[in-house]
Design a protein around this motif. Sequence first.
Motif, PDB file in Angstrom:
ATOM      1  N   LEU A   1      44.432 112.237  69.801  1.00  0.00           N
ATOM      2  CA  LEU A   1      44.257 111.006  70.619  1.00  0.00           C
ATOM      3  C   LEU A   1      44.993 109.707  70.545  1.00  0.00           C
ATOM      4  CD1 LEU A   1      41.593 112.619  69.127  1.00  0.00           C
ATOM      5  CD2 LEU A   1      39.951 111.093  70.223  1.00  0.00           C
ATOM      6  N   THR A   2      46.312 110.135  70.339  1.00  0.00           N
ATOM      7  CA  THR A   2      47.313 109.142  70.148  1.00  0.00           C
ATOM      8  C   THR A   2      47.253 108.490  71.801  1.00  0.00           C
ATOM      9  OG1 THR A   2      48.858 111.010  68.917  1.00  0.00           O
ATOM     10  CG2 THR A   2      49.464 108.464  70.231  1.00  0.00           C
ATOM     11  N   GLY A   3      47.136 107.079  72.111  1.00  0.00           N
ATOM     12  CA  GLY A   3      47.224 106.155  72.913  1.00  0.00           C
ATOM     13  C   GLY A   3      45.495 106.528  74.437  1.00  0.00           C
ATOM     14  N   ALA A   4      44.906 106.486  73.340  1.00  0.00           N
ATOM     15  CA  ALA A   4      43.297 107.740  74.229  1.00  0.00           C
ATOM     16  C   ALA A   4      42.586 106.119  74.103  1.00  0.00           C
ATOM     17  CB  ALA A   4      42.066 108.733  73.884  1.00  0.00           C
ATOM     18  N   LYS A   5      42.029 106.269  75.637  1.00  0.00           N
ATOM     19  CA  LYS A   5      41.096 103.882  75.419  1.00  0.00           C
ATOM     20  C   LYS A   5      39.437 105.122  74.874  1.00  0.00           C
ATOM     21  CE  LYS A   5      43.946 103.171  79.505  1.00  0.00           C
ATOM     22  NZ  LYS A   5      44.435 104.381  79.602  1.00  0.00           N
ATOM     23  N   LEU A   6      39.206 104.528  73.995  1.00  0.00           N
ATOM     24  CA  LEU A   6      37.805 105.211  73.742  1.00  0.00           C
ATOM     25  C   LEU A   6      36.588 103.528  73.057  1.00  0.00           C
ATOM     26  CD1 LEU A   6      39.250 107.092  71.051  1.00  0.00           C
ATOM     27  CD2 LEU A   6      37.194 108.069  71.614  1.00  0.00           C
ATOM     28  N   ASN A   7      37.094 103.174  74.453  1.00  0.00           N
ATOM     29  CA  ASN A   7      36.286 101.397  74.084  1.00  0.00           C
ATOM     30  C   ASN A   7      34.640 102.094  74.376  1.00  0.00           C
ATOM     31  OD1 ASN A   7      38.716 101.542  75.843  1.00  0.00           O
ATOM     32  ND2 ASN A   7      38.404  98.909  75.519  1.00  0.00           N
ATOM     33  N   ARG A   8      33.850 101.281  74.142  1.00  0.00           N
ATOM     34  CA  ARG A   8      32.533 101.601  73.748  1.00  0.00           C
ATOM     35  C   ARG A   8      32.136 103.217  73.897  1.00  0.00           C
ATOM     36  NH1 ARG A   8      30.280  96.981  75.063  1.00  0.00           N
ATOM     37  NH2 ARG A   8      31.821  95.151  76.082  1.00  0.00           N
ATOM     38  N   ALA A   9      32.765 103.841  72.493  1.00  0.00           N
ATOM     39  CA  ALA A   9      31.961 105.401  72.045  1.00  0.00           C
ATOM     40  C   ALA A   9      31.544 105.178  71.336  1.00  0.00           C
ATOM     41  CB  ALA A   9      34.279 106.512  72.244  1.00  0.00           C
ATOM     42  N   ASN A  10      31.094 106.213  71.799  1.00  0.00           N
ATOM     43  CA  ASN A  10      29.611 106.924  70.129  1.00  0.00           C
ATOM     44  C   ASN A  10      30.582 107.671  69.552  1.00  0.00           C
ATOM     45  OD1 ASN A  10      28.175 107.213  68.620  1.00  0.00           O
ATOM     46  ND2 ASN A  10      26.138 108.018  70.399  1.00  0.00           N
ATOM     47  N   LEU A  11      30.671 107.473  67.963  1.00  0.00           N
ATOM     48  CA  LEU A  11      31.588 108.629  67.129  1.00  0.00           C
ATOM     49  C   LEU A  11      31.221 108.708  66.538  1.00  0.00           C
ATOM     50  CD1 LEU A  11      35.281 106.742  67.986  1.00  0.00           C
ATOM     51  CD2 LEU A  11      34.114 109.297  67.874  1.00  0.00           C
ATOM     52  N   TYR A  12      29.729 108.529  66.105  1.00  0.00           N
ATOM     53  CA  TYR A  12      28.915 108.795  65.422  1.00  0.00           C
ATOM     54  C   TYR A  12      28.705 110.461  64.873  1.00  0.00           C
ATOM     55  CZ  TYR A  12      26.389 104.798  64.765  1.00  0.00           C
ATOM     56  OH  TYR A  12      25.471 103.174  64.257  1.00  0.00           O
ATOM     57  N   ASP A  13      29.057 109.906  62.983  1.00  0.00           N
ATOM     58  CA  ASP A  13      28.659 111.485  62.157  1.00  0.00           C
ATOM     59  C   ASP A  13      30.082 113.043  62.862  1.00  0.00           C
ATOM     60  OD1 ASP A  13      26.917 110.711  60.894  1.00  0.00           O
ATOM     61  OD2 ASP A  13      25.331 111.085  62.914  1.00  0.00           O
ATOM     62  N   VAL A  14      30.972 111.965  63.490  1.00  0.00           N
ATOM     63  CA  VAL A  14      32.087 112.672  64.363  1.00  0.00           C
ATOM     64  C   VAL A  14      33.009 112.820  62.878  1.00  0.00           C
ATOM     65  CG1 VAL A  14      33.777 110.268  64.639  1.00  0.00           C
ATOM     66  CG2 VAL A  14      34.076 113.008  66.199  1.00  0.00           C
ATOM     67  N   ASN A  15      33.851 113.902  62.679  1.00  0.00           N
ATOM     68  CA  ASN A  15      34.754 114.891  62.176  1.00  0.00           C
ATOM     69  C   ASN A  15      35.994 114.008  62.666  1.00  0.00           C
ATOM     70  OD1 ASN A  15      36.338 115.836  60.249  1.00  0.00           O
ATOM     71  ND2 ASN A  15      34.874 118.148  60.263  1.00  0.00           N
ATOM     72  N   LEU A  16      36.643 113.113  61.980  1.00  0.00           N
ATOM     73  CA  LEU A  16      37.892 112.873  62.049  1.00  0.00           C
ATOM     74  C   LEU A  16      39.124 113.277  61.224  1.00  0.00           C
ATOM     75  CD1 LEU A  16      37.314 109.205  63.293  1.00  0.00           C
ATOM     76  CD2 LEU A  16      38.154 111.344  64.384  1.00  0.00           C
ATOM     77  N   THR A  17      38.885 114.485  60.398  1.00  0.00           N
ATOM     78  CA  THR A  17      39.265 114.808  59.840  1.00  0.00           C
ATOM     79  C   THR A  17      41.409 115.305  60.141  1.00  0.00           C
ATOM     80  OG1 THR A  17      38.078 116.294  58.242  1.00  0.00           O
ATOM     81  CG2 THR A  17      40.416 116.652  57.350  1.00  0.00           C
ATOM     82  N   LYS A  18      42.396 114.586  60.044  1.00  0.00           N
ATOM     83  CA  LYS A  18      43.595 114.167  59.736  1.00  0.00           C
ATOM     84  C   LYS A  18      43.706 114.326  62.044  1.00  0.00           C
ATOM     85  CE  LYS A  18      44.900 117.306  56.027  1.00  0.00           C
ATOM     86  NZ  LYS A  18      45.525 118.958  56.364  1.00  0.00           N
TER      87      LYS A  18
END
Length: 329
Positions: free
Chosen positions: A257-274
């Motif tokens: 997600l390099t350079g992605a726009k995630l303003n006000r995004a819902n990232l609850y319980d997301v898996n961000l491994t690596k």
Amino acid sequence: MQVDELLERYAAGERNFRAATLIGANLERAYLVGVDLSGAYLNSANLSRAKLTGANLTGASLQRADLSYAKIDEARLEDADLTKANLKGAYIVKTLLKGARLSGAILSGVNLRLSSLRGVNLCGADLRGINLRSAYLKEANLSWANLSGARLSGALIRDAILNGVNLKNAYLNGVDLHGLDLDGVNLSEAKLSGANLMASNLSAANLSAAQIRVTSLCRSNLQAANLSGAVLSKADLCEANLIRADLSGADLTEADLTGAKLNRANLYDVNLTKTSLRYACLCCAQLKASAISGADFSGASLRDAYMEVENLHQAILQGATMPDGSVHD
């Protein structure tokens, strides 16, 4: 022409029955391999379970005809009028249907694998569970069609019209959807692994529980899209627009997600491994990761984000702007 006459002449070796009038004819289970019925009038004819392999039905009028479970493979149906025809369960593999009219036709369970449907109007058609694997759908109108559970792997859909189409649980693995307008489309539970969605418009689309592994979504517009529970492992989301997107419960393992726009995004319980979030903007995002080991936030902006993350030290935060405005060293 009477049915008996047609069958007798066919049995004698004749194949040319162009422009024949067979309105309402009963040809159920008829063996007519290689027959030429181009321009024929077959309105309301019963061709159920007929064998029409290699038949030429170009320009034929088949309005309200019963072609259920008929075998029409390697045939020609270009410019045929199949308005309100019953094609349920028909086998129409490797068949040419360019310009065919299918308005109101029954197409449930039909097999159109490797067939050419260029420019065909299927607006509003019920295509649930249809087999369109490797079919040619360039410029086809699929607006408001129901393609839930359809098999479209390997299909060519470039330049197709897909307004309001229902692709719930559809098989789209490896399909090129580059640059298509899929605004608001239902792709929930769809299989999109390996597909090309680069620069496509998926604004407000429903991708909940979709399988999107190793998929290209670079520079795609996913603003306000529903990606809850989606599997996006190793997906390419570089510079994607995910503003106000719902990614709750999504698996973003090793996604980019390099350079992605995630303003006000819902990232609850997301898996961000690596996961790579280098230089991404997560301003005002809601972040509660279930796993964050090896996630790279280098240069990212987390200003005013809500963060409830255990083991934050397992993430790479060099140069990231934190929620309070400080820059992590």
